[in-house]
Design an enzyme around this catalytic site. Structure first.
Site, PDB file in Angstrom:
ATOM      1  N   ASP A 105      25.038 -28.163   1.004  1.00 44.16           N
ATOM      2  CA  ASP A 105      24.833 -28.748  -0.213  1.00 44.16           C
ATOM      3  C   ASP A 105      23.830 -28.034  -1.388  1.00 44.16           C
ATOM      4  OD1 ASP A 105      23.192 -30.709  -2.181  1.00 44.16           O
ATOM      5  OD2 ASP A 105      23.012 -32.366  -0.092  1.00 44.16           O
ATOM      6  N   ARG A 145      29.479 -31.321  -5.075  1.00 42.04           N
ATOM      7  CA  ARG A 145      30.367 -30.670  -4.661  1.00 42.04           C
ATOM      8  C   ARG A 145      31.421 -31.461  -4.770  1.00 42.04           C
ATOM      9  NH1 ARG A 145      26.995 -31.116   0.977  1.00 42.04           N
ATOM     10  NH2 ARG A 145      26.760 -32.841  -0.311  1.00 42.04           N
ATOM     11  N   CYS A 153      31.627 -35.627  -1.005  1.00 39.97           N
ATOM     12  CA  CYS A 153      30.279 -35.548  -0.897  1.00 39.97           C
ATOM     13  C   CYS A 153      29.443 -36.601  -0.525  1.00 39.97           C
ATOM     14  CB  CYS A 153      30.064 -34.568  -1.586  1.00 39.97           C
ATOM     15  SG  CYS A 153      29.003 -34.757  -3.257  1.00 39.97           S
TER      16      CYS A 153
HETATM   17  P1  4NP Z   1      26.260 -33.771  -3.512  1.00 34.57           P
HETATM   18  O1  4NP Z   1      24.773 -33.051  -3.895  1.00 34.57           O
HETATM   19  O2  4NP Z   1      26.542 -34.437  -2.731  1.00 34.57           O
HETATM   20  O3  4NP Z   1      26.931 -32.645  -3.398  1.00 34.57           O
HETATM   21  O4  4NP Z   1      26.880 -34.256  -4.818  1.00 34.57           O
HETATM   22  C1  4NP Z   1      23.889 -33.667  -3.868  1.00 34.57           C
HETATM   23  C2  4NP Z   1      23.797 -34.497  -4.860  1.00 34.57           C
HETATM   24  C3  4NP Z   1      22.562 -35.444  -4.677  1.00 34.57           C
HETATM   25  C4  4NP Z   1      21.826 -35.557  -3.879  1.00 34.57           C
HETATM   26  C5  4NP Z   1      22.092 -35.008  -2.806  1.00 34.57           C
HETATM   27  C6  4NP Z   1      23.026 -34.070  -2.570  1.00 34.57           C
HETATM   28  N1  4NP Z   1      20.387 -36.641  -3.519  1.00 34.57           N
HETATM   29  O5  4NP Z   1      19.738 -36.913  -2.872  1.00 34.57           O
HETATM   30  O6  4NP Z   1      20.280 -37.087  -5.065  1.00 34.57           O
END
Ligand code: 4NP
Length: 147
Positions: free
Chosen positions: A117, A13, A7
């Site tokens: 997300d 995720r 991800c």
């Molecule tokens: P992930 O969610 O891609 O599902 O781990 C996110 C976690 C952090 C960030 C973006 C998406 N961020 O911008 O820090």
């Protein structure tokens, strides 16, 4: 067989997909490994988001020992399947592919649509967990019949 879940941050995720599939692999006595990574490097070395840790724990899956990693081109050599959560992950990972063989490894995790997300919406962790768990249940059967 080696599977990678990807991800953006590798804290919400893909740690869930990693933990849930690892749990199922263990329960089914399969000799497969699953790991995860993010296309972004902001959270490298960190444990998963506490909200992902918490929803997984509620369903008996412990993801607390995972640590975020940044997706690297060398990962194409280390995994047989690379599953991505959304369209941006798909284009980001594909942009690092060196050849057709690398490209062929990259697949959308869901058969239809994306895993949204949940980072900015507290209420989305539960439905995202369910979406990922339901898909893992089907995916493990698909992979068993392919391999
Ligand atoms: P992930 O969610 O891609 O599902 O781990 C996110 C976690 C952090 C960030 C973006 C998406 N961020 O911008 O820090």
């Amino acid at each position: 067989m080696k599977i990678l879940m990807v991800c953006l941050g590798n804290i919400c995720r893909s740690p869930l997909a990693h933990g849930i599939l690892a749990h199922m692999i263990h329960e089914n006595g399969l000799d497969w490994t699953v790991e995860s990574a993010g296309t972004g490097d902001w959270h490298v070395g960190q444990a998963p988001d506490r909200r992902s840790v918490s929803v997984a724990k509620k369903y008996g899956v412990d993801i607390s020992a995972q640590r975020a990693r940044h997706f690297a081109q060398a990962f194409f050599d280390q995994y047989d399947y690379i599953f991505v959560m959304d369209d941006k992950n798909y284009s980001d990972v594909r942009s690092l592919a060196r050849d057709e063989a690398d490209l062929k490894k990259v697949k959308m995790f869901l058969l239809e649509g994306i895993v949204p997300d949940p980072y900015f919406d507290e209420t989305q962790f539960e439905p995202v967990y369910q979406l990922i768990a339901d898909r893992c249940q089907v995916l493990i059967n698909e992979l068993q019949s392919e391999n």
